[in-house]
Design an enzyme around this catalytic site. Structure first.
Site, short mmCIF file in Angstrom:
data_model
loop_
_atom_site.label_atom_id
_atom_site.label_comp_id
_atom_site.label_asym_id
_atom_site.label_seq_id
_atom_site.Cartn_x
_atom_site.Cartn_y
_atom_site.Cartn_z
N SER A 1 -29.78 9.36 32.44
CA SER A 1 -30.75 10.57 31.85
C SER A 1 -30.50 11.20 30.45
CB SER A 1 -30.67 11.83 32.88
OG SER A 1 -32.02 12.57 32.24
N HIS A 2 -30.08 12.14 30.60
CA HIS A 2 -29.69 12.64 29.25
C HIS A 2 -27.47 12.49 29.26
CE1 HIS A 2 -29.03 15.95 31.73
NE2 HIS A 2 -27.93 16.74 30.84
N ASP B 1 -34.91 12.02 25.41
CA ASP B 1 -33.81 11.73 25.81
C ASP B 1 -33.46 10.49 26.23
OD1 ASP B 1 -35.34 11.84 28.04
OD2 ASP B 1 -33.36 13.16 29.40
N ASP C 1 -34.50 8.88 29.62
CA ASP C 1 -35.02 8.29 29.99
C ASP C 1 -36.43 8.98 29.59
OD1 ASP C 1 -34.22 10.68 31.36
OD2 ASP C 1 -34.46 9.71 32.92
N ARG D 1 -37.32 13.91 28.82
CA ARG D 1 -37.00 15.72 27.98
C ARG D 1 -37.45 15.68 26.50
NH1 ARG D 1 -31.59 18.84 29.45
NH2 ARG D 1 -31.54 17.93 31.47
N HIS E 1 -38.04 19.52 29.51
CA HIS E 1 -38.53 19.20 30.49
C HIS E 1 -40.48 20.18 30.59
CE1 HIS E 1 -36.43 16.69 32.96
NE2 HIS E 1 -35.32 17.42 32.90
#
Length: 473
Positions: A105-106, A241, A243, A246, A328
């Protein structure tokens, strides 16, 4: 009998996340596949969709995960390197029983993990903790071996994203910062089909993230995008981000539009089509958002922070849209309700293309308040929830007006303050918002007073100057 023990730090509230080679290993991925296969079998299912992001450790983790799923008798549909929302879309489109995304993710380079879905609902919280319990007791594996097949879903996902453009509007000049995320292939295919002029920064998928850290909620990660928007005289800029679930936005003047104000702009547009609909915002968001939803004819409600919690709250309330301060955005009007940075960008393009005013003017027109940014500071995991309980007890004794759905959000004259425990880090999170700078500062002082009463001092170097919520709190 298959047994395995995870490092105790990697099972988070919403997903599994750890440092590869330190707390997270390939055998963890295989064990996850084995136990999730058991859970699927117990639900009468044998099919699961798997994808991975662009981090260097992701292909190996994905292979180990798939090996575990196959050993558990699963039919694995493998979509390869992709943004997380593309996996969500494929799962919904196929009606898959399970889905797992390998992604950090981030998080910084070196991290990785897994996001899970069961029957297109987030698999988190107690259900995720049960995974460790089952592996500790031992999993009986089926004698039936599964299978794996590669599927191509990029084109289908792009067509779905393009459906956000529901009527022809003015062509826009847009800058996209892919941040070397796993959305690179999708983004290049998407903009080739879009009207207007488009510039992509950092299009190459690169898990070392050479341009900057992949988190659009941090202003320092939006500098390159800001400069490009100004250089190209663009109408808007979008950042993602690692993936791409976001999204962050830069207006044509090079200023960040915070997620709560962006949510209000989107909510107002949705409520024109769906008057009276329920719109959610997480507990960290400005009161300007909730008051603005009501003023636009909608029903506003608070929900806990965390993408899994938001999706669950949407299902329970029937909300058509939700925003989260972390960037999100969840659409359930013309979309299945999952968080998708690319789709959120498309909805902004669709909205802005039909406006005569630039996005900065739309932002300026919103009501204003003065707010701190999200203030995050260290607190040990074993103590952070105790602190929140103690603060709640003091607020209750003082007869304060509280909301307790995620930590404690207290409404006082002229504003509100929030204190909550992070579900993903050993940290507490605070925020305050007031009608002016004086009120905002007083509310933040109230937070410090509450913390002091339980023996916690918030480091003051975490402070940032209060900002106008109409311009970028």
């Amino acid at each position: 009998m298959f047994r395995h023990e995870f490092h105790p730090t990697i099972l988070r509230e919403y997903d599994i996340r750890g440092i590869v080679g330190t707390t997270l290993f390939d055998n963890d991925a295989q064990a996850l596949g084995v136990v999730f296969a058991l859970i699927l079998r117990e639900n009468g299912a044998q099919d699961v969709v798997v994808g991975h992001d662009g981090r260097t450790s992701s292909p190996a983790l994905e292979r180990a995960l798939i090996n575990g799923l196959i050993s558990g008798g699963m039919r694995v549909q493998r979509i390869g390197c992709c943004p997380t929302p593309m996996l969500y879309h494929a799962s919904h489109e196929m009606g898959a029983s399970g889905a797992i995304m390998v992604t950090g993710s981030h998080n910084p380079v070196g991290y990785n993990g897994f996001k899970l879905m069961l029957r297109n609902q987030p698999f988190y919280g107690e259900a995720l903790r049960q995974v460790a319990t089952l592996l500790g007791r031992g999993v009986v594996q089926t004698a039936e071996s599964g299978s794996v097949a590669n599927i191509e879903s990029l084109d289908s996902y792009c067509r779905a994203l393009l459906s956000a453009l529901r009527a022809k509007g003015r062509p826009l000049r847009v800058v996209w910062d892919n941040a070397n995320s796993s959305a690179g292939r999708v983004l290049e295919a998407l903009v080739a089909r879009l009207p207007g002029t488009h510039v992509i920064l950092n299009a190459e998928i690169d898990g070392s993230f050479p341009a900057h850290h992949p988190d659009p909620t941090l202003p320092e990660n939006m500098v390159q995008l800001r400069d490009a928007v100004l250089h190209h005289r663009a109408d808007i800029g979008f950042g993602f981000d690692g993936d791409a679930d976001r999204m962050g936005v830069i207006d044509e003047q090079g200023r960040i539009i915070p997620a709560d104000m962006l949510s209000l702009i989107l909510a107002q547009a949705i409520l024109e089509e769906r008057p009276g609909a329920t719109i959610l915002g997480d507990v960290k968001m400005s009161q300007v958002l909730f008051d603005g939803i009501v003023a636009a004819g909608g029903k506003a409600a608070l929900c806990p922070s965390g993408h899994s919690e938001v999706k669950n709250a949407m299902r329970e309330t029937g909300a058509v849209f939700a925003g989260e301060m972390s960037g999100h955005f969840f659409f359930a009007d013309h979309w299945p309700g999952f968080d998708d940075g690319l789709y959120a960008a498309m909805r902004m393009i669709d909205f802005l293309a039909h406006q005569s005013r630039p996005v900065s003017v739309l932002h300026e027109a919103l009501p204003r308040a003065v707010a701190t940014p999200e203030i995050r500071f260290a607190c040990p995991d074993h103590r952070k929830f105790q602190v929140i309980d103690a603060v709640i007890a003091r607020c209750r004794a003082g007869g304060m007006e509280m909301t307790l759905i995620d930590g404690v959000r207290v409404r006082e004259k002229g504003g509100w303050w929030l204190l909550r425990a992070s579900n993903t880090q050993p940290a507490l999170v605070a925020r305050a918002e007031g009608q002016d700078e004086t009120v905002c500062a007083a509310l933040l002082a109230r937070v410090d007073e509450m913390l002091a009463r339980v023996g916690i001092e918030r480091p003051k170097n975490n402070d940032a100057d209060p900002a106008d919520a109409g311009h970028g709190a």
